[in-house]
Design a protein around this motif. Structure first.
Motif, PDB file in Angstrom:
ATOM      1  N   LYS A 127      46.430  30.208  42.530  1.00 55.24           N
ATOM      2  CA  LYS A 127      45.045  29.831  42.179  1.00 55.24           C
ATOM      3  C   LYS A 127      44.085  31.023  42.186  1.00 55.24           C
ATOM      4  CE  LYS A 127      46.511  25.620  42.051  1.00 55.24           C
ATOM      5  NZ  LYS A 127      47.280  25.366  40.877  1.00 55.24           N
ATOM      6  N   GLU A 128      44.024  31.754  43.305  1.00 53.33           N
ATOM      7  CA  GLU A 128      43.143  32.919  43.348  1.00 53.33           C
ATOM      8  C   GLU A 128      43.979  34.105  43.818  1.00 53.33           C
ATOM      9  OE1 GLU A 128      39.323  32.021  45.231  1.00 53.33           O
ATOM     10  OE2 GLU A 128      39.164  34.159  45.707  1.00 53.33           O
ATOM     11  N   VAL A 129      43.841  35.224  43.123  1.00 56.76           N
ATOM     12  CA  VAL A 129      44.656  36.390  43.480  1.00 56.76           C
ATOM     13  C   VAL A 129      43.759  37.391  44.191  1.00 56.76           C
ATOM     14  CG1 VAL A 129      46.053  38.280  42.548  1.00 56.76           C
ATOM     15  CG2 VAL A 129      46.195  35.997  41.527  1.00 56.76           C
ATOM     16  N   ASN A 130      44.103  37.673  45.455  1.00 55.78           N
ATOM     17  CA  ASN A 130      43.265  38.608  46.213  1.00 55.78           C
ATOM     18  C   ASN A 130      43.864  40.010  46.199  1.00 55.78           C
ATOM     19  OD1 ASN A 130      45.293  38.640  48.152  1.00 55.78           O
ATOM     20  ND2 ASN A 130      44.339  36.967  49.315  1.00 55.78           N
ATOM     21  N   ASP A 131      43.212  40.931  46.889  1.00 56.04           N
ATOM     22  CA  ASP A 131      43.653  42.334  46.852  1.00 56.04           C
ATOM     23  C   ASP A 131      45.062  42.506  47.426  1.00 56.04           C
ATOM     24  OD1 ASP A 131      41.297  42.902  45.690  1.00 56.04           O
ATOM     25  OD2 ASP A 131      40.406  43.937  47.409  1.00 56.04           O
ATOM     26  N   LYS A 132      45.371  41.738  48.459  1.00 55.07           N
ATOM     27  CA  LYS A 132      46.712  41.829  49.082  1.00 55.07           C
ATOM     28  C   LYS A 132      47.771  41.394  48.051  1.00 55.07           C
ATOM     29  CE  LYS A 132      48.760  40.222  53.328  1.00 55.07           C
ATOM     30  NZ  LYS A 132      49.120  38.817  53.185  1.00 55.07           N
ATOM     31  N   ASP A 133      47.460  40.327  47.332  1.00 56.05           N
ATOM     32  CA  ASP A 133      48.394  39.831  46.295  1.00 56.05           C
ATOM     33  C   ASP A 133      48.587  40.899  45.220  1.00 56.05           C
ATOM     34  OD1 ASP A 133      48.420  37.324  47.553  1.00 56.05           O
ATOM     35  OD2 ASP A 133      46.717  36.627  46.383  1.00 56.05           O
ATOM     36  N   ILE A 135      33.931  39.392  41.315  1.00 49.70           N
ATOM     37  CA  ILE A 135      34.807  39.014  40.208  1.00 49.70           C
ATOM     38  C   ILE A 135      36.005  38.344  40.875  1.00 49.70           C
ATOM     39  CG2 ILE A 135      36.379  39.971  38.486  1.00 49.70           C
ATOM     40  CD1 ILE A 135      33.705  40.485  37.482  1.00 49.70           C
ATOM     41  N   VAL A 136      36.190  37.080  40.603  1.00 54.89           N
ATOM     42  CA  VAL A 136      37.293  36.358  41.245  1.00 54.89           C
ATOM     43  C   VAL A 136      38.457  36.334  40.269  1.00 54.89           C
ATOM     44  CG1 VAL A 136      37.965  34.199  42.367  1.00 54.89           C
ATOM     45  CG2 VAL A 136      35.569  34.920  42.402  1.00 54.89           C
ATOM     46  N   LEU A 137      39.606  36.784  40.715  1.00 56.19           N
ATOM     47  CA  LEU A 137      40.766  36.821  39.818  1.00 56.19           C
ATOM     48  C   LEU A 137      41.531  35.503  39.882  1.00 56.19           C
ATOM     49  CD1 LEU A 137      42.046  40.476  40.363  1.00 56.19           C
ATOM     50  CD2 LEU A 137      40.697  39.556  38.473  1.00 56.19           C
ATOM     51  N   THR A 138      41.557  34.816  38.758  1.00 51.37           N
ATOM     52  CA  THR A 138      42.291  33.542  38.655  1.00 51.37           C
ATOM     53  C   THR A 138      43.095  33.571  37.346  1.00 51.37           C
ATOM     54  OG1 THR A 138      40.660  32.387  37.312  1.00 51.37           O
ATOM     55  CG2 THR A 138      40.289  32.361  39.690  1.00 51.37           C
ATOM     56  N   ALA A 139      43.803  32.491  37.071  1.00 48.97           N
ATOM     57  CA  ALA A 139      44.583  32.427  35.828  1.00 48.97           C
ATOM     58  C   ALA A 139      43.680  32.413  34.603  1.00 48.97           C
ATOM     59  CB  ALA A 139      45.479  31.191  35.854  1.00 48.97           C
ATOM     60  N   ARG A 140      42.376  32.268  34.791  1.00 46.28           N
ATOM     61  CA  ARG A 140      41.438  32.307  33.650  1.00 46.28           C
ATOM     62  C   ARG A 140      40.868  33.715  33.440  1.00 46.28           C
ATOM     63  NH1 ARG A 140      44.036  29.238  33.278  1.00 46.28           N
ATOM     64  NH2 ARG A 140      44.015  27.077  33.947  1.00 46.28           N
ATOM     65  N   SER A 141      41.267  34.659  34.291  1.00 44.66           N
ATOM     66  CA  SER A 141      40.726  36.027  34.166  1.00 44.66           C
ATOM     67  C   SER A 141      41.421  36.781  33.047  1.00 44.66           C
ATOM     68  CB  SER A 141      40.934  36.787  35.475  1.00 44.66           C
ATOM     69  OG  SER A 141      40.240  36.138  36.514  1.00 44.66           O
ATOM     70  N   GLY A 142      40.735  37.768  32.525  1.00 48.08           N
ATOM     71  CA  GLY A 142      41.306  38.570  31.444  1.00 48.08           C
ATOM     72  C   GLY A 142      41.764  39.939  31.935  1.00 48.08           C
ATOM     73  N   ARG A 143      42.291  40.739  30.995  1.00 45.97           N
ATOM     74  CA  ARG A 143      42.776  42.085  31.329  1.00 45.97           C
ATOM     75  C   ARG A 143      41.674  42.981  31.886  1.00 45.97           C
ATOM     76  NH1 ARG A 143      45.686  40.420  27.397  1.00 45.97           N
ATOM     77  NH2 ARG A 143      47.885  40.919  27.132  1.00 45.97           N
TER      78      ARG A 143
END
Ligand code: KIV
Ligand code: ZN
Length: 379
Positions: free
Chosen positions: A367-373, A325-333
């Motif tokens: 752009k992409e939010v990783n675990d560290k972010d 599951i890649v977390l981006t600005a298009r991801s939901g709650r």
């Protein structure tokens, strides 16, 4: 009962022709052993007359790999066939793949020849190859653009001369799926001795149709497919092995099976990509980085409810460790909550809403939010 489709891998021949992808003999042996482990039926190991290095590679692969048939390419020329016969002398199971152009475009512009002369040369080549091996495959180059009646005549002639397999290549990737399927159908309907040989499919991907054309050919009776790992090959490439294998596996109702151990697909894809210097495009079917990655909110929510909502095969079935599951600005709650829980954080709804708002701001920038972010965010 499913019908068996033979997998002829040409990564080390058509694939290796790609600029920058050349391998040493030792590297080719590593790839050939992996192809054997993967379960391919035939390995096209090279074009021995092309260089002393290619000749040596075929000799060494023949000694190192014993399960699949080892195949060597030649043009319909005596010296090529002699080189192929020589290079294969240590192979336990061997095949010479010889052939010549079959379209009028090739006959005229490449060979400065006539249809009658082409048939004669083809017969002579197959007969000569049979003096070295019992298994001879004939390729009718540029069959994709050849006249159907001539293609049938050529096929009939080479089978009479002793060809055990006839390859109908769409060399320039020109055909549409219906057109290519109809070519194979025509051959089955108009070649009287066709039952004495296997009809093989060899498609190029110039219009992005190589896999579709290959499947169309199988549905019209062809029983061998010529493919490469990751679809590498001349220009836009060849038909990709992993796509055909998984299309047949996912669509069991078609009634075909291969000998491929699909769990080896991803590791072999990675190995070939690294060794041959050919990055796999992120959205490549089956083996691309994004093939099992979900990034939009709607898809992530559906996938988290049940993987079948957005996956038609299990990543483990093709050797991919897991879906992502890649977390981006298009991801939901839902996806954010899921990822935070995997990291050990649980929040009530108002807190999650606040984190989600900040997450969107961060995602728009990064752009992409990783675990560290994410750790930074929750802190
Ligand atoms: O594409 C083609 O026609 C080939 C032949 C040599 C089989 O690669
Ligand atoms: Zn080719």
């Amino acid at each position: 009962m499913s019908q068996r489709i033979y997998i002829f891998d040409t990564t080390l021949r058509d694939g290796e022709q790609v600029p920058g992808s050349q391998l040493s003999t030792e590297e080719k042996i590593v790839v050939a052993k992996e192809l054997e482990r993967l379960g391919v039926d035939i390995i096209e190991a090279g074009f021995p007359v092309s260089s002393p290095g290619d000749f040596r590679s075929i000799v060494e692969i023949s000694k190192a790999v014993t399960e699949p048939v080892i195949c060597a390419l030649s043009r319909a020329k005596k010296e090529d066939i002699d080189a192929a016969g020589e290079a294969l002398k240590f192979a336990k199971r061997k095949r010479i793949h010889t052939g010549i152009g079959s379209s009028d475009i090739h006959i005229r512009n490449k060979f400065n020849s006539t249809r009658d002369q082409i048939v004669e040369q083809a017969i002579a080549a197959v007969k000569h190859a049979r003096t070295y091996v019992e298994d001879v495959e004939f390729y009718a180059e540029d069959a994709g653009r050849a006249d159907l009646a001539f293609l049938a005549r050529l096929t009939e002639a080479v089978i009479n001369a002793g060809a055990t397999v006839v390859n109908i290549p769409d060399t320039t990737g020109y055909c549409l799926p219906d057109e290519y399927g109809n070519k194979i159908k025509y051959i089955y309907e108009h070649v009287s001795n066709v039952h004495k040989a296997i009809i093989s499919i060899h498609c190029h991907n110039d219009l992005g149709l190589a896999t579709a054309n290959t499947l169309a050919g199988i549905q019209q009776g062809a029983r061998q497919v010529e493919v490469t790992i990751n679809g590498i090959g001349e220009r836009a490439g060849n038909t990709s092995l992993e796509e055909v294998v998984m299309a047949l596996q996912v669509h069991k109702e078609l009634g075909f099976e291969t000998n491929i151990n699909a769990k080896r697909l991803f590791p072999v894809s990675q190995l070939v990509s690294e060794m041959m210097n050919m990055p796999v495009q992120a959205n490549k079917a089956i083996v691309g980085r994004n093939a099992f990655a979900h990034s939009s909110g709607i898809h992530q929510d559906g996938f988290l409810k049940h993987s079948e909502n957005y996956e038609i095969m299990n990543p483990h079935d093709v050797g991919v460790p897991e879906s992502s599951i890649v977390l981006t600005a298009r991801s939901g709650r839902h996806a954010l909550k899921h990822r935070l829980e995997l990291l050990g954080f649980r929040y009530d709804k108002p807190t999650l809403d606040t984190i989600y708002t900040r997450f969107l701001d961060m995602a728009d920038v990064r752009k992409e939010v990783n675990d560290k972010d994410l750790m930074e965010l929750v802190r």
